[in-house]
Enzyme design. Structure first.
Site, PDB file in Angstrom:
ATOM      1  N   ASP A   1     -36.989  83.578 140.156  1.00 28.81           N
ATOM      2  CA  ASP A   1     -37.993  84.179 139.265  1.00 28.81           C
ATOM      3  C   ASP A   1     -38.833  85.136 140.095  1.00 28.81           C
ATOM      4  OD1 ASP A   1     -39.698  84.551 136.991  1.00 28.81           O
ATOM      5  OD2 ASP A   1     -41.134  83.157 137.861  1.00 28.81           O
ATOM      6  N   SER A   2     -39.652  85.923 139.391  1.00 30.01           N
ATOM      7  CA  SER A   2     -40.573  86.813 140.086  1.00 30.01           C
ATOM      8  C   SER A   2     -41.662  86.014 140.812  1.00 30.01           C
ATOM      9  CB  SER A   2     -41.222  87.749 139.078  1.00 30.01           C
ATOM     10  OG  SER A   2     -41.827  86.986 138.049  1.00 30.01           O
TER      11      SER A   2
ATOM     12  N   CYS B   1     -41.308  84.417 128.253  1.00 29.81           N
ATOM     13  CA  CYS B   1     -41.679  84.668 129.648  1.00 29.81           C
ATOM     14  C   CYS B   1     -41.826  83.282 130.246  1.00 29.81           C
ATOM     15  CB  CYS B   1     -43.001  85.428 129.711  1.00 29.81           C
ATOM     16  SG  CYS B   1     -43.701  85.498 131.380  1.00 29.81           S
ATOM     17  N   THR B   2     -41.302  83.088 131.449  1.00 28.12           N
ATOM     18  CA  THR B   2     -41.228  81.720 131.967  1.00 28.12           C
ATOM     19  C   THR B   2     -42.602  81.111 132.292  1.00 28.12           C
ATOM     20  OG1 THR B   2     -40.651  82.727 134.094  1.00 28.12           O
ATOM     21  CG2 THR B   2     -38.857  81.793 132.789  1.00 28.12           C
ATOM     22  N   HIS B   3     -43.637  81.940 132.327  1.00 22.80           N
ATOM     23  CA  HIS B   3     -44.995  81.389 132.507  1.00 22.80           C
ATOM     24  C   HIS B   3     -45.555  80.798 131.200  1.00 22.80           C
ATOM     25  CE1 HIS B   3     -45.000  83.819 136.160  1.00 22.80           C
ATOM     26  NE2 HIS B   3     -46.164  83.303 136.516  1.00 22.80           N
TER      27      HIS B   3
ATOM     28  N   GLU C   1     -51.223  81.941 136.569  1.00 22.40           N
ATOM     29  CA  GLU C   1     -51.213  81.929 138.046  1.00 22.40           C
ATOM     30  C   GLU C   1     -52.558  81.453 138.600  1.00 22.40           C
ATOM     31  OE1 GLU C   1     -48.832  83.708 140.390  1.00 22.40           O
ATOM     32  OE2 GLU C   1     -47.318  83.858 138.834  1.00 22.40           O
TER      33      GLU C   1
ATOM     34  N   TYR D   1     -43.093  91.257 137.709  1.00 22.04           N
ATOM     35  CA  TYR D   1     -41.983  92.152 137.384  1.00 22.04           C
ATOM     36  C   TYR D   1     -42.216  92.790 136.003  1.00 22.04           C
ATOM     37  CZ  TYR D   1     -38.815  90.261 141.029  1.00 22.04           C
ATOM     38  OH  TYR D   1     -38.211  89.900 142.205  1.00 22.04           O
ATOM     39  N   GLY D   2     -43.028  92.115 135.208  1.00 25.76           N
ATOM     40  CA  GLY D   2     -43.157  92.471 133.787  1.00 25.76           C
ATOM     41  C   GLY D   2     -43.696  93.851 133.493  1.00 25.76           C
TER      42      GLY D   2
ATOM     43  N   CYS E   1     -36.129  84.154 134.754  1.00 23.42           N
ATOM     44  CA  CYS E   1     -37.183  85.131 134.506  1.00 23.42           C
ATOM     45  C   CYS E   1     -36.704  85.992 133.340  1.00 23.42           C
ATOM     46  CB  CYS E   1     -37.366  85.985 135.762  1.00 23.42           C
ATOM     47  SG  CYS E   1     -38.443  87.409 135.559  1.00 23.42           S
ATOM     48  N   ASN E   2     -37.501  86.053 132.297  1.00 24.14           N
ATOM     49  CA  ASN E   2     -37.083  86.832 131.125  1.00 24.14           C
ATOM     50  C   ASN E   2     -36.967  88.310 131.449  1.00 24.14           C
ATOM     51  OD1 ASN E   2     -37.365  85.189 128.248  1.00 24.14           O
ATOM     52  ND2 ASN E   2     -38.511  84.273 129.923  1.00 24.14           N
ATOM     53  N   THR E   3     -37.894  88.817 132.273  1.00 23.85           N
ATOM     54  CA  THR E   3     -37.884  90.249 132.586  1.00 23.85           C
ATOM     55  C   THR E   3     -36.614  90.614 133.351  1.00 23.85           C
ATOM     56  OG1 THR E   3     -40.291  90.113 132.716  1.00 23.85           O
ATOM     57  CG2 THR E   3     -39.274  92.113 133.563  1.00 23.85           C
TER      58      THR E   3
END
Ligand code: DGL
Length: 267
Positions: A9-10, A183-185, A151, A41-42, A72-74
């Site tokens: 992931d980012s 989005c993985t967050h 974050e 990355y988004g 990571c979706n992006t």
């Protein structure tokens, strides 16, 4: 096959996917890479996200992984095809399983998608959802402030409630009954998002379906680790070990005692 699975992931968001893989595939070893030096990355271009993702996959290949999960979706939206061309091992992304899960969840064919600016701009969820069912209407919304809120650990906070309220205000007018946390967050904000949208809207976390697809793929290709093998987890980042470890400890079911910094630009 005992080789590990590479997950990247980012940054830390992909740990929500790693957690689900650990739960559904308890014998599989993982090598996780979080690009903590270059997150987010988004907001970046396809060219940059492809370059970063290729470097990460080159690194993961040095760890002899048997499959790659783009957690990571992006990166899934912008780099999947390039990564598939780069390696000859299976590559699984989070968007296709997420779209499938959303299509299975909706009853009124109205689906919302939340994601980063680049994921939303790519139109990837619409593309997959329309392939599954052309009748589906998709409303998408980029939520760039969600990643820094997560974050910073502001999961249940007045500021987060305020921002979630603002981003989702328009979405509520479309009578969607499924909302993809693209989005993985974002699954970490599911409490606040769920309260804002109400019980009638099913929140779709692509992590569950991604781990399920991974399991099916490993079984089909005869790549599953034997039931007797004990999973080992290795973590790598491009910066900020302490912050990564404290975040990982709050997400994962097991303590992360060691994380290694690598110079990802060298790959
Ligand atoms: N993990 C990324 C995703 O799923 C979001 C964070 C970023 O912008 O890098 O899209």
């Amino acid at each position: 096959m005992n080789a590990p699975i590479g997950v990247f992931d980012s940054g830390v968001g992909g740990l929500t996917v790693a957690k689900e893989i650990m739960r559904q595939l308890p014998n599989e070893s993982l090598v996780y890479f979080g690009d903590t030096a270059r997150v987010p990355y988004g907001s970046k271009s396809k060219k940059t996200v492809c370059k970063y993702s290729k470097q990460i996959v080159n690194f993961l290949m040095t760890q002899n992984v048997k499959a790659i999960v783009i957690a990571c979706n992006t990166a899934s939206a912008l780099a999947r095809e390039e990564l598939e061309e780069l390696v000859d091992i299976p590559v699984i992304d989070v968007v296709q399983p997420g779209a499938k899960m959303a299509a299975d969840s909706t009853k009124n064919n109205k689906i919302g998608v939340l994601g980063t600016e680049s994921t939303v701009k790519s139109g990837i969820y619409e593309e997959y959802l329309h392939k599954i069912n052309p009748e589906i209407t998709v409303v998408s919304k980029a939520c760039p402030l969600f990643v820094p809120l997560v974050e910073e650990g502001l999961i249940e906070d007045r500021i987060t409630e305020d921002i979630v309220g603002r981003y989702l205000h328009d979405m509520k007018e479309y009578e969607i009954d499924a909302l993809v946390l693209g989005c993985t967050h974002y699954p970490l904000l599911r409490g606040v998002i769920g309260r804002e949208m109400g019980e009638a809207v099913k929140l779709v976390n692509p992590a569950y379906e991604t781990a399920k697809s991974l399991k099916e793929m490993l079984r089909e290709k005869n790549l599953l680790a034997p039931a007797s093998s004990k999973a080992k987890y290795h973590y790598y980042v491009s910066d900020g070990v302490d912050k990564f470890i404290s975040f990982a400890d709050s997400v994962l079911p097991c303590h992360v005692d060691e994380t290694t910094v690598i110079d990802i630009e060298a790959y």
